[in-house]
Every structure is written in C-alpha cells, then in structure tokens.
Design an enzyme around this catalytic site. Structure first.
Site, PDB file in Angstrom:
ATOM      1  CE  LYS A   3      -4.398   1.918   2.446  1.00 20.08           C
ATOM      2  NZ  LYS A   3      -3.675   0.929   1.970  1.00 20.08           N
TER       3      LYS A   3
ATOM      4  CD  GLN B 262      -3.285  -0.489  -1.257  1.00 17.16           C
ATOM      5  OE1 GLN B 262      -3.190   0.480  -0.505  1.00 17.16           O
ATOM      6  NE2 GLN B 262      -4.005  -1.499  -1.171  1.00 17.16           N
TER       7      GLN B 262
ATOM      8  CG  ASP C 111       0.668  -1.310   5.509  1.00 15.83           C
ATOM      9  OD1 ASP C 111      -0.424  -0.703   6.249  1.00 15.83           O
ATOM     10  OD2 ASP C 111       0.727  -1.336   4.395  1.00 15.83           O
TER      11      ASP C 111
END
Ligand code: NAD
Length: 302
Positions: free
Chosen positions: A54, A98, A121
C-alpha cells in the site's frame, strides 16, 4: 471457446496512471496532494507485506504517505487517540487501519472511530449506509467490490438488465458488491441474486448468471457446468492450496487457487478473471482511488 481474460494487473496499471495524472493536476492547481496514513499495529508478517505494498503504491501515485506502527501491546485508548490525531490532521485524507488487530483491541470500536470522511476502506457504518442509499450519497465504496465493478465495466460487459449472481454474503465482498450492482446508474442496473451456504440449489442460480461473482473462499466450488456460456465470471476467491519454490526468488511461495475451476470454466465463459492476477491487484488500486476521492470531496472538485 476460450474466454477473454480480465487481467487485474493490466487494469491496475491503467487506473494507477489515471490517478497519477490527476494527482499531478490537483497539485498544480491547488498545491496539495492526497495524504494517506497507514496504521499497522504489531508485526504480523502478512499485514506487514500488505501495508508495504500500500505504501509503495501510494508513493508511486504521488501521495503524501505517513506510516504509524505502534507495538502490539498498545492500549486501546492510545490507538483511539492516534486515530483522533489523524482525524484532525488536515493533510490526511485517508486513514487505513490494517486488520487484524491484536485480541485486546475491539476492532469495531477502532474502525468506528475513523472520521467517515477519511474512511477510505469504506467499512464505517456511515459509509455502508451511504453505499446502500447509492447515487450521489456514495463516498467510499469498499475497495474489493469497487475493484470488481471496475473490472466488469472496463472489460466492456453490459450490466444493465444483466442477471448478476453473487456467491457469498460477507460484509467486505458479497453484500457490498450485490448492493452496488443493483443500484440505478452506470456499471450497475443489474438484477441481483445473492447465494450462500444456506441456499438450496447453488448450481441452478449460478447457471442463470450473465455475470457470476464468486467470493466464497472454497477452492473449485463453482463447477464448469454451472457457468452460462458466454457469461462474465469474476473469481474473488484466493485460496492457499499448497506451496512451491518461486523461480524468481528461490523462496517458498503459496500456490493460490480461486473458487472457480478456472481451466474448465475458461472454455465456457465469455470472459473470466484469473487467480492470481485478477481481482487481487484491484483492491489496493481502489484504496488509492478512494484516497484521491477524499481529497477531491474536500476541495469540492468532484
Ligand atoms: P467470508 O468467509 O467472510 O465469506 C464467505 C461467504 O461465502 C459466506 O457468506 C458464506 O456463506 C459463503 N460460502 C462459503 N462456502 C459456501 C458454499 N459452499 N456454498 C455457498 N456459499 C458459501 O469470505 P470473504 O472475506 O468474503 O472472502 C471470500 C474469498 O475472497 C476468500 O477466498 C478471500 O480470500 C477472497 N478475497 C479476496 C480479496 C482480494 O482479492 N482482494 C479480498 C477479499 C476477499
């Protein structure tokens, strides 16, 4: 017949180039770039490799990128304070925590603490609600479903009026992609059926699908005879079915298989995604797009 391959690796390159150009343009006109913070708690090896990818992608497209990596024993309240700090940081447009988090931390509490306007997200209940309403309300479609829809559209598949069958009803893939495909608008307008472990006749539903989206996590679940000739098959499943030595690095790597019997299915479908190299590469790409979108919302240039 051999199906056209819908390659996530190629579509990813196209989209990342579009994002890079847009970031450059915004920087020239507004003097800012999108800011993404990745919060990685502890040292889970799989999480480290996802976050590393990422970060690499964020740099590639010209984002400002911050890494915050508290140790695994961080107290929940300290993690909440960290999120609050980035919620209030004007240079940050996207906050990514995460998962999974260590057991002593309530994952739901942490995700719900992210400012919904920085929740790139798309897992915050506010964004789930916005997605359900559809149209202009949608802010951040969750990344894997967004990637799936993009692959369907960019492969030239007609979605309007199409029978879409989604195998799986998880919150991160099945439910959101089903919701997205039934909305009124481009790349959607489909008639959607969702099937799952309690569905009576999985095969019969799959056979009707003009677009079959499979996210069950069961290797080879979808048999070739379930596939409608000429249909579009999106295989989201990523299943580790063994290990092999990489020819490139000489290291042990996982052998991955999808939820669809690919070799047989490609002789029946009109188009199909491979595993690996299909949906997988799209998720991080869409995370970048959501972060760019977040800055554009802030600047009022949607
Ligand atoms: P999940 O386990 O949360 O959900 C799986 C769903 O499939 C459940 O709703 C279940 O009802 C359904 N299901 C399972 N077995 C079934 C069966 N035999 N018949 C009918 N339905 C069945 O999984 P998930 O998080 O949605 O992920 C699904 C798959 O997609 C996994 O292989 C995962 O690794 C993969 N995945 C890939 C990406 C990516 O490529 N970027 C992202 C997310 C998930």
């Amino acid at each position: 017949m051999t199906a056209k391959l819908i390659k996530g690796t190629e579509i990813r390159e196209e989209i990342l180039e579009e994002i890079t150009a847009e970031v450059k343009d915004i920087k020239e006109k507004h003097g800012v770039v999108p800011g993404l913070v990745t919060i990685l708690v502890g040292e889970n090896p799989a999480s480290i490799s996802y976050v590393t990818l990422k970060i690499k992608t964020a740099h590639r497209v010209g984002f400002k990128e911050i890494q915050d990596s508290p140790s695994a024993d961080i107290a929940e309240e300290d993690l909440l304070a960290l999120i609050d700090k980035y919620n209030n940081d004007d240079t940050i447009n996207g906050i990514l925590v995460q998962l999974p988090l260590p057991k002593h931390i309530d994952e739901k509490k942490i995700l719900n603490a992210i400012d919904p306007d920085k929740d790139v997200d798309g897992f915050h209940p506010v964004n789930v609600g916005r997605l359900m309403i559809g149209g202009d309300e949608v802010r951040f479609p969750p990344c894997t479903p967004a990637g799936i829809q993009e692959m369907i559209v960019r492969s030239g598949t007609e979605t309007s009026g199409a029978e879409v069958v989604v195998v799986g009803r998880s919150n991160i893939v099945g439910k959101p992609i089903a919701n997205m495909m039934l909305q009124k608008g481009p790349g959607a307008n489909s008639t959607v059926t969702v099937v799952h472990t309690r569905t009576k006749d999985l095969a019969e539903h799959c056979k009707r699908a003009d677009i079959l989206i499979v996210a069950a996590g069961v290797p080879g679940l979808v048999k070739p005879e379930w596939i409608k000739p000429g249909s579009c098959v999106i295989d989201v499943g990523v299943n580790r079915v063994g290990e092999k030595i990489s020819e490139k690095t000489g290291k042990k790597i996982a052998i991955l298989q999808g939820d669809v019997d690919f070799d047989a299915a490609k002789e029946i479908a009109g188009s199909i995604t491979p595993v690996p190299g299909g949906v997988g590469p799209m998720t991080i790409t869409m995370l970048m797009r959501n972060t760019l979108k977040s800055l554009k919302f802030k600047l009022g240039i949607q």
